[in-house]
Design a protein around this motif. Structure first.
Motif, mmCIF file in Angstrom:
data_model
loop_
_atom_site.group_PDB
_atom_site.id
_atom_site.type_symbol
_atom_site.label_atom_id
_atom_site.label_comp_id
_atom_site.label_asym_id
_atom_site.label_seq_id
_atom_site.Cartn_x
_atom_site.Cartn_y
_atom_site.Cartn_z
ATOM 1 N N GLU A 54 8.935 1.479 1.786
ATOM 2 C CA GLU A 54 9.151 1.782 0.519
ATOM 3 C C GLU A 54 8.055 1.104 -0.101
ATOM 4 O O GLU A 54 8.036 -0.086 0.026
ATOM 5 C CB GLU A 54 10.408 1.761 -0.727
ATOM 6 C CG GLU A 54 9.967 2.245 -1.953
ATOM 7 C CD GLU A 54 11.144 1.690 -2.594
ATOM 8 O OE1 GLU A 54 11.235 2.317 -4.098
ATOM 9 O OE2 GLU A 54 12.358 0.738 -2.917
ATOM 10 N N TYR A 55 6.598 1.793 -0.943
ATOM 11 C CA TYR A 55 5.975 0.964 -1.361
ATOM 12 C C TYR A 55 5.651 1.319 -2.325
ATOM 13 O O TYR A 55 5.804 2.592 -3.044
ATOM 14 C CB TYR A 55 4.314 2.324 -0.214
ATOM 15 C CG TYR A 55 2.801 1.042 -0.813
ATOM 16 C CD1 TYR A 55 2.818 0.330 -0.592
ATOM 17 C CD2 TYR A 55 2.468 2.097 -2.178
ATOM 18 C CE1 TYR A 55 1.446 -0.600 -1.084
ATOM 19 C CE2 TYR A 55 1.099 1.552 -2.202
ATOM 20 C CZ TYR A 55 0.911 0.037 -1.634
ATOM 21 O OH TYR A 55 -0.286 -0.735 -2.056
ATOM 22 N N ASN A 56 5.682 0.091 -2.968
ATOM 23 C CA ASN A 56 5.319 -0.011 -4.165
ATOM 24 C C ASN A 56 3.915 -0.779 -4.651
ATOM 25 O O ASN A 56 3.246 -1.543 -4.671
ATOM 26 C CB ASN A 56 6.150 -1.341 -5.116
ATOM 27 C CG ASN A 56 6.549 -1.845 -6.538
ATOM 28 O OD1 ASN A 56 5.143 -1.797 -6.945
ATOM 29 N ND2 ASN A 56 7.070 -2.623 -6.849
ATOM 30 N N ASP A 57 3.041 0.256 -5.835
ATOM 31 C CA ASP A 57 1.400 0.512 -5.576
ATOM 32 C C ASP A 57 1.309 -0.324 -6.764
ATOM 33 O O ASP A 57 0.989 -1.468 -6.507
ATOM 34 C CB ASP A 57 0.775 1.812 -6.425
ATOM 35 C CG ASP A 57 -0.027 1.741 -5.868
ATOM 36 O OD1 ASP A 57 -0.943 1.143 -5.197
ATOM 37 O OD2 ASP A 57 -0.888 2.214 -6.731
ATOM 38 N N ASN A 58 2.499 -1.342 -7.421
ATOM 39 C CA ASN A 58 1.943 -2.380 -8.289
ATOM 40 C C ASN A 58 1.995 -3.238 -7.929
ATOM 41 O O ASN A 58 1.199 -3.487 -8.183
ATOM 42 C CB ASN A 58 2.867 -1.558 -9.717
ATOM 43 C CG ASN A 58 3.132 -0.626 -10.873
ATOM 44 O OD1 ASN A 58 2.680 -0.461 -10.741
ATOM 45 N ND2 ASN A 58 3.969 -0.252 -11.221
ATOM 46 N N THR A 59 3.140 -3.626 -7.221
ATOM 47 C CA THR A 59 3.336 -4.941 -6.501
ATOM 48 C C THR A 59 1.875 -4.898 -5.836
ATOM 49 O O THR A 59 2.214 -6.311 -4.390
ATOM 50 C CB THR A 59 4.679 -5.630 -6.709
ATOM 51 O OG1 THR A 59 4.723 -4.395 -5.461
ATOM 52 C CG2 THR A 59 4.958 -5.756 -8.172
ATOM 53 N N LYS A 60 1.196 -3.886 -4.828
ATOM 54 C CA LYS A 60 0.725 -4.056 -3.707
ATOM 55 C C LYS A 60 2.123 -3.984 -2.491
ATOM 56 O O LYS A 60 1.641 -4.959 -1.701
ATOM 57 C CB LYS A 60 -0.296 -4.693 -3.522
ATOM 58 C CG LYS A 60 -0.760 -4.275 -4.662
ATOM 59 C CD LYS A 60 -1.600 -2.507 -4.051
ATOM 60 C CE LYS A 60 -2.532 -2.403 -5.121
ATOM 61 N NZ LYS A 60 -2.469 -0.814 -6.264
ATOM 62 N N THR A 61 3.257 -4.001 -2.363
ATOM 63 C CA THR A 61 4.120 -4.494 -1.571
ATOM 64 C C THR A 61 4.830 -3.247 -0.628
ATOM 65 O O THR A 61 5.835 -2.507 -1.376
ATOM 66 C CB THR A 61 5.164 -5.348 -2.724
ATOM 67 O OG1 THR A 61 4.736 -6.008 -2.946
ATOM 68 C CG2 THR A 61 6.520 -6.125 -1.847
ATOM 69 N N VAL A 62 5.022 -3.445 0.718
ATOM 70 C CA VAL A 62 5.586 -2.368 1.610
ATOM 71 C C VAL A 62 7.890 -2.923 1.430
ATOM 72 O O VAL A 62 7.484 -4.529 1.861
ATOM 73 C CB VAL A 62 5.313 -2.107 2.553
ATOM 74 C CG1 VAL A 62 6.228 -1.898 3.526
ATOM 75 C CG2 VAL A 62 3.903 -1.396 2.986
ATOM 76 N N THR A 63 8.681 -2.505 1.842
ATOM 77 C CA THR A 63 9.869 -2.789 1.145
ATOM 78 C C THR A 63 10.436 -1.878 2.473
ATOM 79 O O THR A 63 10.667 -1.076 2.722
ATOM 80 C CB THR A 63 10.646 -3.063 0.088
ATOM 81 O OG1 THR A 63 9.682 -3.617 -1.185
ATOM 82 C CG2 THR A 63 12.293 -3.482 0.119
ATOM 83 N N PRO A 68 2.776 1.713 11.635
ATOM 84 C CA PRO A 68 3.403 2.633 10.053
ATOM 85 C C PRO A 68 4.842 2.168 10.494
ATOM 86 O O PRO A 68 5.189 2.480 11.238
ATOM 87 C CB PRO A 68 2.927 3.913 10.455
ATOM 88 C CG PRO A 68 1.928 3.793 11.095
ATOM 89 C CD PRO A 68 1.675 2.774 12.238
ATOM 90 N N VAL A 69 5.345 1.646 8.722
ATOM 91 C CA VAL A 69 5.781 1.112 9.718
ATOM 92 C C VAL A 69 7.265 2.302 9.021
ATOM 93 O O VAL A 69 8.347 2.472 9.257
ATOM 94 C CB VAL A 69 6.612 0.156 8.216
ATOM 95 C CG1 VAL A 69 6.269 0.362 6.696
ATOM 96 C CG2 VAL A 69 7.886 -1.036 8.120
ATOM 97 N N ARG A 70 6.906 2.977 8.299
ATOM 98 C CA ARG A 70 7.749 4.701 8.309
ATOM 99 C C ARG A 70 8.052 5.113 9.988
ATOM 100 O O ARG A 70 9.459 5.889 9.996
ATOM 101 C CB ARG A 70 7.354 5.855 7.830
ATOM 102 C CG ARG A 70 7.060 5.227 5.946
ATOM 103 C CD ARG A 70 6.649 6.569 4.752
ATOM 104 N NE ARG A 70 5.897 6.138 3.485
ATOM 105 C CZ ARG A 70 6.531 5.371 3.614
ATOM 106 N NH1 ARG A 70 7.905 5.085 3.135
ATOM 107 N NH2 ARG A 70 6.760 5.349 2.267
ATOM 108 N N GLU A 71 7.252 5.036 10.889
ATOM 109 C CA GLU A 71 8.203 4.586 12.348
ATOM 110 C C GLU A 71 9.376 4.661 12.853
ATOM 111 O O GLU A 71 9.571 4.983 13.336
ATOM 112 C CB GLU A 71 6.740 4.957 13.314
ATOM 113 C CG GLU A 71 5.346 6.025 12.885
ATOM 114 C CD GLU A 71 6.325 6.914 12.689
ATOM 115 O OE1 GLU A 71 6.794 7.483 13.400
ATOM 116 O OE2 GLU A 71 4.927 8.143 12.932
#
Length: 182
Positions: free
Chosen positions: A62-71, A53-56
Motif C-alpha cells: 500500500e502506498y500513502n501519497d500524503n506521507t510518501k510511504t510504502v507499507t 517493485p514491492v507489489r511483485e
C-alpha cells in the motif's frame, strides 16, 4: 563562420552522448527472477543498489501519497491439502475430492475477507471459496469445504491464498504447488 557552427554542434553532441552514457551507467534496467519466474516489470540498478517493485512479492502493498510511504505486509500463511484425513502434495491426473486448510498468523493489518483459488498449468484461475471476516484477527485458521477439482493434465497447479484488505482488492499472499502426474 561555418567552422564555428560545426564546432558548437560537435561540442553539443559530445556533451549529450556523454551524459547518456553516464545516465546509462548510473541507472540500468535489470531482469528479476522470483522463484524462477521473471518479474513482468523487471527492476532497476541505480548507483549499485537493486530496486524491485514491492507489489511483485506475495503480500499486501500500500502506498500513502500524503506521507510518501510504502507499507508492505507479509503474513505467515501455511497451506495444507487433505484428502479425507490424509495430507498430500502430488496427485494423479484426474478428478480428486479434497479440502484446503490454511493457518494464518503474524497478520498486523485489518482485512475484510480471504479467498482460496487454484491456478492450472495454463494460468487459468478457479476460485474455490471465499469468506468475509467479521473481526480483526492477527492469527486464524481457514478451512474450505470438500470440493472436487479436475487435474485435467500433467503439470504444476498452484493453490493460492488471497487476502482482501479493508477497502481494497484481493492480493495473493501465499502459494503452494501441486504436481499432477500421469
Amino acid at each position: 563562420m561555418r567552422w564555428k557552427r560545426i564546432a558548437v554542434c560537435t561540442l553539443a553532441l559530445s556533451l549529450l552522448s556523454g551524459s547518456v552514457v553516464f545516465a546509462d551507467s548510473a541507472f540500468q534496467k535489470i531482469r528479476v527472477l522470483i522463484n524462477g519466474s521473471a518479474v513482468s516489470t523487471g527492476g532497476y540498478l541505480i548507483d549499485g543498489t537493486t530496486y524491485v517493485p514491492v507489489r511483485e512479492f506475495d503480500g499486501l502493498a500500500e502506498y500513502n501519497d500524503n506521507t510518501k510511504t510504502v507499507t508492505f505486509t507479509k503474513p505467515n500463511v501455511d497451506i495444507f491439502l487433505f484428502k479425507g484425513d490424509t495430507p498430500f502434495g502430488n496427485v494423479s491426473v484426474g478428478k480428486l475430492k479434497f479440502y484446503i486448510f490454511s493457518q494464518i498468523d503474524n497478520l498486523n493489518t485489518d482485512i475484510e475477507a480471504v479467498k482460496v483459488a487454484i491456478r492450472n498449468p495454463s494460468g487459468e484461475v478457479k476460485d474455490i471459496q471465499s469468506q468475509e471476516l467479521s473481526s480483526r484477527k492477527d492469527n486464524f485458521w481457514f478451512k474450505t469445504y470438500d470440493f472436487t477439482y479436475d487435474f485435467s493434465r500433467a503439470g504444476k497447479y498452484y493453490v493460492e491464498f488471497y487476502i482482501k484488505k479493508s477497502g481494497g482488492s484481493y492480493s495473493m499472499v501465499a502459494q503452494k504447488t501441486i504436481n499432477a502426474v500421469d
